[in-house]
Scaffold this motif. Sequence first.
Motif, PDB file in Angstrom:
ATOM      1  N   LEU A 299       1.208  -0.954   0.231  1.00  0.00           N
ATOM      2  CA  LEU A 299      -0.091   0.054   0.412  1.00  0.00           C
ATOM      3  C   LEU A 299       0.740   1.502  -0.351  1.00  0.00           C
ATOM      4  CD1 LEU A 299      -2.591  -0.989   2.830  1.00  0.00           C
ATOM      5  CD2 LEU A 299      -2.889  -0.971   0.003  1.00  0.00           C
ATOM      6  N   PRO A 300       0.034   2.152  -0.381  1.00  0.00           N
ATOM      7  CA  PRO A 300       1.378   3.684  -0.183  1.00  0.00           C
ATOM      8  C   PRO A 300       0.992   4.146   1.152  1.00  0.00           C
ATOM      9  CG  PRO A 300      -0.851   3.731  -1.689  1.00  0.00           C
ATOM     10  CD  PRO A 300      -1.005   2.330  -1.184  1.00  0.00           C
ATOM     11  N   GLU A 301       2.081   4.942   1.672  1.00  0.00           N
ATOM     12  CA  GLU A 301       2.270   5.552   2.806  1.00  0.00           C
ATOM     13  C   GLU A 301       1.154   5.882   3.915  1.00  0.00           C
ATOM     14  OE1 GLU A 301       4.803   4.698   5.317  1.00  0.00           O
ATOM     15  OE2 GLU A 301       5.163   3.590   3.260  1.00  0.00           O
ATOM     16  N   GLU A 302       0.482   6.852   2.482  1.00  0.00           N
ATOM     17  CA  GLU A 302      -0.651   7.169   3.092  1.00  0.00           C
ATOM     18  C   GLU A 302      -1.968   6.288   3.874  1.00  0.00           C
ATOM     19  OE1 GLU A 302      -0.958   8.044  -1.216  1.00  0.00           O
ATOM     20  OE2 GLU A 302       0.350   8.317  -0.207  1.00  0.00           O
ATOM     21  N   LEU A 303      -1.928   5.385   2.705  1.00  0.00           N
ATOM     22  CA  LEU A 303      -2.753   4.503   2.943  1.00  0.00           C
ATOM     23  C   LEU A 303      -2.626   3.424   4.127  1.00  0.00           C
ATOM     24  CD1 LEU A 303      -4.562   3.353  -0.422  1.00  0.00           C
ATOM     25  CD2 LEU A 303      -5.472   4.191   1.411  1.00  0.00           C
ATOM     26  N   LYS A 304      -1.686   3.550   4.546  1.00  0.00           N
ATOM     27  CA  LYS A 304      -0.622   2.947   5.521  1.00  0.00           C
ATOM     28  C   LYS A 304      -0.997   3.392   6.753  1.00  0.00           C
ATOM     29  CE  LYS A 304       3.647  -0.190   3.327  1.00  0.00           C
ATOM     30  NZ  LYS A 304       4.265   0.075   3.519  1.00  0.00           N
ATOM     31  N   LYS A 305      -1.018   4.224   6.848  1.00  0.00           N
ATOM     32  CA  LYS A 305      -1.506   5.563   8.409  1.00  0.00           C
ATOM     33  C   LYS A 305      -2.366   5.304   8.400  1.00  0.00           C
ATOM     34  CE  LYS A 305       2.642   9.138   7.224  1.00  0.00           C
ATOM     35  NZ  LYS A 305       2.593  10.688   6.950  1.00  0.00           N
ATOM     36  N   CYS A 306      -3.517   5.141   7.365  1.00  0.00           N
ATOM     37  CA  CYS A 306      -5.179   5.363   7.686  1.00  0.00           C
ATOM     38  C   CYS A 306      -5.115   3.851   8.477  1.00  0.00           C
ATOM     39  CB  CYS A 306      -6.146   5.304   6.416  1.00  0.00           C
ATOM     40  SG  CYS A 306      -5.281   6.755   5.563  1.00  0.00           S
ATOM     41  N   PHE A 307      -4.468   2.948   7.901  1.00  0.00           N
ATOM     42  CA  PHE A 307      -4.668   1.166   8.377  1.00  0.00           C
ATOM     43  C   PHE A 307      -3.871   1.707   9.961  1.00  0.00           C
ATOM     44  CE2 PHE A 307      -5.917   0.275   4.244  1.00  0.00           C
ATOM     45  CZ  PHE A 307      -6.740  -0.751   4.935  1.00  0.00           C
ATOM     46  N   ASP A 308      -2.950   2.593  10.003  1.00  0.00           N
ATOM     47  CA  ASP A 308      -2.041   1.817  11.510  1.00  0.00           C
ATOM     48  C   ASP A 308      -3.038   2.992  12.395  1.00  0.00           C
ATOM     49  OD1 ASP A 308       0.054   0.811  10.583  1.00  0.00           O
ATOM     50  OD2 ASP A 308       1.064   2.314  10.068  1.00  0.00           O
ATOM     51  N   ALA A 309      -3.524   3.718  12.606  1.00  0.00           N
ATOM     52  CA  ALA A 309      -4.448   4.780  13.229  1.00  0.00           C
ATOM     53  C   ALA A 309      -5.980   4.615  13.179  1.00  0.00           C
ATOM     54  CB  ALA A 309      -4.756   6.160  12.785  1.00  0.00           C
ATOM     55  N   GLN A 310      -6.375   3.092  12.245  1.00  0.00           N
ATOM     56  CA  GLN A 310      -7.203   2.825  11.718  1.00  0.00           C
ATOM     57  C   GLN A 310      -8.971   3.528  11.943  1.00  0.00           C
ATOM     58  OE1 GLN A 310      -8.206  -0.307  14.609  1.00  0.00           O
ATOM     59  NE2 GLN A 310      -6.657  -1.314  15.065  1.00  0.00           N
ATOM     60  N   ASP A 311      -8.542   5.094  11.300  1.00  0.00           N
ATOM     61  CA  ASP A 311      -9.138   6.088  11.018  1.00  0.00           C
ATOM     62  C   ASP A 311      -9.782   6.044   9.773  1.00  0.00           C
ATOM     63  OD1 ASP A 311      -9.980   8.800  11.006  1.00  0.00           O
ATOM     64  OD2 ASP A 311      -7.873   9.895  11.653  1.00  0.00           O
ATOM     65  N   ILE A 312     -10.767   5.839  10.246  1.00  0.00           N
ATOM     66  CA  ILE A 312     -11.758   5.452   9.088  1.00  0.00           C
ATOM     67  C   ILE A 312     -11.883   7.114   8.306  1.00  0.00           C
ATOM     68  CG2 ILE A 312     -14.576   5.281   7.773  1.00  0.00           C
ATOM     69  CD1 ILE A 312     -14.741   2.944  10.300  1.00  0.00           C
ATOM     70  N   PRO A 313     -12.422   8.008   8.954  1.00  0.00           N
ATOM     71  CA  PRO A 313     -12.446   9.281   8.037  1.00  0.00           C
ATOM     72  C   PRO A 313     -10.908   9.441   7.047  1.00  0.00           C
ATOM     73  CG  PRO A 313     -13.630   9.801  10.512  1.00  0.00           C
ATOM     74  CD  PRO A 313     -13.009   8.528  10.528  1.00  0.00           C
ATOM     75  N   LEU A 314     -10.140   9.544   8.107  1.00  0.00           N
ATOM     76  CA  LEU A 314      -8.676   9.528   7.399  1.00  0.00           C
ATOM     77  C   LEU A 314      -8.383   8.344   6.189  1.00  0.00           C
ATOM     78  CD1 LEU A 314      -6.134  11.043   6.901  1.00  0.00           C
ATOM     79  CD2 LEU A 314      -5.370   9.486   8.304  1.00  0.00           C
ATOM     80  N   LEU A 315      -9.436   7.526   6.331  1.00  0.00           N
ATOM     81  CA  LEU A 315      -8.922   6.557   5.063  1.00  0.00           C
ATOM     82  C   LEU A 315      -9.817   7.195   3.305  1.00  0.00           C
ATOM     83  CD1 LEU A 315      -7.958   3.879   3.974  1.00  0.00           C
ATOM     84  CD2 LEU A 315     -10.205   2.711   4.920  1.00  0.00           C
TER      85      LEU A 315
END
Length: 363
Positions: A299-315
Motif C-alpha cells: 500500500l502507499p504510505e498514506e494508506l498505511k497511516k490510515c490503517f495504522d491509526a484505524q482512522d476511517i474518516p482519514l481513510l
Amino acid sequence: MVDYSKWKDIEISDDEDETHPNIDTPSLFRWRHQARVERMEEQKKEKEEFQKVKSSNEKKLQEAKQKLSEAEKSGADLSELRTALLELQQEADNIKQKEDEIKKKEKITPWNVDTISHSGFTKTVINTAARKKEENLTEEQREQRMKTFVKENEKLLKKFGMLRRYDDSKRFLQENQHLVCEDTANYLVIWCINLEMEEKHDLMEHVAHQCICMQYILELSKQLDVDPRACVPSFFTRIQVAEAEYKNSFDDELQSFKERIRKRAAEKVQDAIREAEEEERKARLGPGGLDPVEVYESLPEELKKCFDAQDIPLLQQTIANMPVEEARRHMKRCVDSGLWVPQKNSEVEGDKDVEPDGEASGQ
C-alpha cells in the motif's frame, strides 16, 4: 595316558602382558607379533629347504642302487658306483640326524595363538537368495520394514548408540546380532540429525561415532562378501589396535559425517521454519485469498497511516484524493486480504468515487 607336557609352555598372546605407561603399547604389540610371524616364516622356510635336500638325496640314492644293480649284471667296473653309493648313504645318515634335530626343536618350541589350534575345515555360506530378495524391495516396503524394525528394537538401538567402549559395543552386537544391519545405521543417522536439531551437540557426536562403527562393519562385509555379523569381531579388533593410517581414515570419516549431520540438521530447521511461516500465511489469508501482510506492505504510505491509526474518516479522505482506478484496486485488495471488512449492502467499487464504508483491520 594323555601327555599333558605340551601344554606346559605356551607362548602368551602378544598383547597379554602389561607394559610401561610411557611405551606405545599398540606399536609394541604389533612389533611383537611381526617378530613372531617372521620367526615362524624362517622356520617354515628352513623346513621346506630341508625337505628338498632329503627328496633329492633319496632320488639320487635310488638311481645309484639301480645303476649298481645293472652294472653287476653286465660285468662292468663297480668301484666308482660303490663309492658314489657310499657317499650318498653317508649323506642320508646326516640328513636323518638333521631331521631328528628339527623334530626335537619343534617339540620344545612353545605354542602360540597361531599354532595352538588349526581349523579342520572352513565353510562359508552366502545367502544370495536373501540378498536378492532384499535388493528387490520397493521404497515403500523398505520404509515399512524400517518402521517395524525400529518399533521392535528402539530400546536396544538407543542402548547401542550410548555405549562408549569398543569392547562393550563388540559384546553388545554379538549378543544382539540382528542389530548388525543397514536399518541400525539408518536409525542412528536419523537420531544424530534430531539430536543436532535439538542442539544436543555432544550427544550427537557420540552417537555419530557409533554410527560410523556400524557403517564400517557393513562396508567390510560388502568388501569380503560375507554376512555383516561375521565382521563384528574383525572390525573391533582392528580398530582397537589400528595402524595410524587406518585410525586416521576412521577419524576423517567421522568428522565428515558430523559435518554432514550439522548441515542436514540446519537445512531441516530452515525447512521447518519455512513450513511454519507458510502455515501461518495460509491461516491469515483473507476471503479473497490474499495475504494481508503482503497487501499492507504494497500500500502507499498514506494508506498505511490510515490503517495504522484505524482512522476511517482519514481513510475516506485519502481514497477520495486518489485516482479512481488506483483507489478501486487498493480497496479491492484490502477487502480480499481482510484488511478492510465492508458492511453489508456497501459497495467497494463505485462508478466514479470510492467511498469505503466498513471497518479497518489494524496491524
